[in-house]
Design a protein around this motif. Structure first.
Motif, PDB file in Angstrom:
ATOM      1  N   ASP A 112      41.623   1.709  50.477  1.00  0.00           N
ATOM      2  CA  ASP A 112      41.011   2.486  49.401  1.00  0.00           C
ATOM      3  C   ASP A 112      40.406   3.782  49.921  1.00  0.00           C
ATOM      4  O   ASP A 112      40.472   4.825  49.254  1.00  0.00           O
ATOM      5  N   LEU A 113      39.813   3.742  51.110  1.00  0.00           N
ATOM      6  CA  LEU A 113      39.261   4.959  51.711  1.00  0.00           C
ATOM      7  C   LEU A 113      40.360   5.979  51.965  1.00  0.00           C
ATOM      8  O   LEU A 113      40.203   7.173  51.659  1.00  0.00           O
ATOM      9  N   ILE A 114      41.480   5.527  52.502  1.00  0.00           N
ATOM     10  CA  ILE A 114      42.598   6.427  52.791  1.00  0.00           C
ATOM     11  C   ILE A 114      43.096   7.109  51.532  1.00  0.00           C
ATOM     12  O   ILE A 114      43.439   8.300  51.542  1.00  0.00           O
ATOM     13  N   HIS A 115      43.104   6.380  50.418  1.00  0.00           N
ATOM     14  CA  HIS A 115      43.762   6.896  49.216  1.00  0.00           C
ATOM     15  C   HIS A 115      42.805   7.445  48.165  1.00  0.00           C
ATOM     16  O   HIS A 115      43.219   7.695  47.026  1.00  0.00           O
ATOM     17  N   GLU A 116      41.571   7.671  48.551  1.00  0.00           N
ATOM     18  CA  GLU A 116      40.615   8.257  47.606  1.00  0.00           C
ATOM     19  C   GLU A 116      41.111   9.588  47.044  1.00  0.00           C
ATOM     20  O   GLU A 116      40.936   9.882  45.860  1.00  0.00           O
ATOM     21  N   LYS A 117      41.733  10.407  47.895  1.00  0.00           N
ATOM     22  CA  LYS A 117      42.130  11.755  47.488  1.00  0.00           C
ATOM     23  C   LYS A 117      43.606  12.027  47.746  1.00  0.00           C
ATOM     24  O   LYS A 117      44.013  13.178  47.861  1.00  0.00           O
ATOM     25  N   ARG A 118      44.395  10.957  47.861  1.00  0.00           N
ATOM     26  CA  ARG A 118      45.827  11.131  48.099  1.00  0.00           C
ATOM     27  C   ARG A 118      46.636  10.697  46.880  1.00  0.00           C
ATOM     28  O   ARG A 118      46.143   9.994  46.015  1.00  0.00           O
ATOM     29  N   GLN A 119      47.889  11.108  46.846  1.00  0.00           N
ATOM     30  CA  GLN A 119      48.733  10.913  45.664  1.00  0.00           C
ATOM     31  C   GLN A 119      49.786   9.832  45.839  1.00  0.00           C
ATOM     32  O   GLN A 119      50.625   9.624  44.978  1.00  0.00           O
ATOM     33  N   ILE A 120      49.731   9.102  46.920  1.00  0.00           N
ATOM     34  CA  ILE A 120      50.794   8.159  47.252  1.00  0.00           C
ATOM     35  C   ILE A 120      50.864   6.986  46.278  1.00  0.00           C
ATOM     36  O   ILE A 120      51.945   6.586  45.827  1.00  0.00           O
ATOM     37  N   THR A 121      49.731   6.402  45.928  1.00  0.00           N
ATOM     38  CA  THR A 121      49.748   5.153  45.145  1.00  0.00           C
ATOM     39  C   THR A 121      50.232   5.340  43.714  1.00  0.00           C
ATOM     40  O   THR A 121      50.594   4.363  43.064  1.00  0.00           O
ATOM     41  N   GLN A 122      50.274   6.572  43.227  1.00  0.00           N
ATOM     42  CA  GLN A 122      50.743   6.789  41.849  1.00  0.00           C
ATOM     43  C   GLN A 122      52.209   6.381  41.670  1.00  0.00           C
ATOM     44  O   GLN A 122      52.647   6.130  40.547  1.00  0.00           O
ATOM     45  N   PHE A 123      52.942   6.307  42.774  1.00  0.00           N
ATOM     46  CA  PHE A 123      54.357   5.964  42.694  1.00  0.00           C
ATOM     47  C   PHE A 123      54.612   4.467  42.873  1.00  0.00           C
ATOM     48  O   PHE A 123      55.759   4.027  42.816  1.00  0.00           O
ATOM     49  N   MET A 124      53.562   3.691  43.090  1.00  0.00           N
ATOM     50  CA  MET A 124      53.705   2.281  43.430  1.00  0.00           C
ATOM     51  C   MET A 124      53.408   1.366  42.242  1.00  0.00           C
ATOM     52  O   MET A 124      52.435   1.579  41.526  1.00  0.00           O
ATOM     53  N   ASP A 125      54.229   0.336  42.083  1.00  0.00           N
ATOM     54  CA  ASP A 125      53.971  -0.668  41.053  1.00  0.00           C
ATOM     55  C   ASP A 125      52.752  -1.513  41.403  1.00  0.00           C
ATOM     56  O   ASP A 125      52.000  -1.930  40.524  1.00  0.00           O
ATOM     57  N   PHE A 126      52.584  -1.801  42.688  1.00  0.00           N
ATOM     58  CA  PHE A 126      51.444  -2.593  43.145  1.00  0.00           C
ATOM     59  C   PHE A 126      51.236  -2.356  44.633  1.00  0.00           C
ATOM     60  O   PHE A 126      52.099  -1.795  45.321  1.00  0.00           O
TER      61      PHE A 126
END
Length: 211
Positions: free
Chosen positions: A114-128
């Motif tokens: 969660d810390l890594i992805h606070e300001k990144r756009q990677i997880t928007q492409f993931m189903d889970f």
């Protein structure tokens, strides 16, 4: 043809593995132990990269537990302050999302993820996203990737795993899933002979999923 991709995280989508090593190195240096990088990389496959050397040097478990907490704090400091981007990842995921469904299966702790992805756009492409807390047995056990298949409702034959370590590759192979190994300098000495594909960057995945 592949319809699903299960991505490892560290070393594949973000460049964090070196900083995890550095955090452990720093924590052990405080108790007078020099962490050997080559041995650490070999031990990674068993999930004991930092603490195997500590135990071999006779460090007691109470001290290891204390330094593990210190290591975790150092690692989070690095995640906040060091550059961990991998060029082209977001653009590649955006393109792949037009053709396949994607998810992340990682041994990272949820707090770190969660810390890594606070300001990144990677997880928007993931189903889970599956982190270490979401399964009982870590890689190289097949459970993490079998859990990913189950959540997708996918078969192994229509799925591709993307990894950068032998431990992750062995997990994918044990789950019966084809695995593409993406080059990572930190894990380059691992045995990847069981990989279905070897690639230099994630951009090459578009050609693989259409095979």
């Amino acid at each position: 043809m592949k319809n699903y991709i299960l991505f490892d995280h560290d070393g594949v989508l973000v460049d964090t593995e070196f900083w995890y090593f550095k955090a452990g190195e720093r924590a052990l240096a405080e108790i007078g132990l020099i962490l050997d990088e080559e041995q650490y990389v070999r031990d990674m496959n068993q999930g004991i990269g930092t603490w195997a050397q500590a135990r071999a040097a006779g460090i007691d478990e109470a001290t290891i537990d204390r330094q593990r907490g210190i290591r975790d704090r150092y690692y989070q400091d690095y995640l906040r302050t060091e550059s961990i981007e991998i060029d082209g990842v977001v653009e590649t995921l955006a393109e792949l999302s037009k053709h396949v469904r994607m998810a992340i299966v990682t041994t990272a702790k949820r707090t770190d993820f969660d810390l890594i992805h606070e300001k990144r756009q990677i997880t928007q492409f993931m189903d889970f996203v599956l982190t270490r807390e979401d399964y009982n047995h870590s890689k190289p056990h097949p459970e993490p990737y079998l859990t990913g298949l189950s959540l997708f409702g996918a078969t192994a034959s229509e799925t591709l795993v993307v990894e950068d370590s032998a431990r992750g590759l062995n997990s994918a192979v044990a789950a019966g899933i084809d695995c593409a190994i993406v080059h990572n300098e930190f894990t380059a000495t691992h045995d990847f002979s069981a990989a279905t594909h070897r690639i230099q960057t994630l951009r090459e995945l578009k050609d693989i999923i259409s095979l």
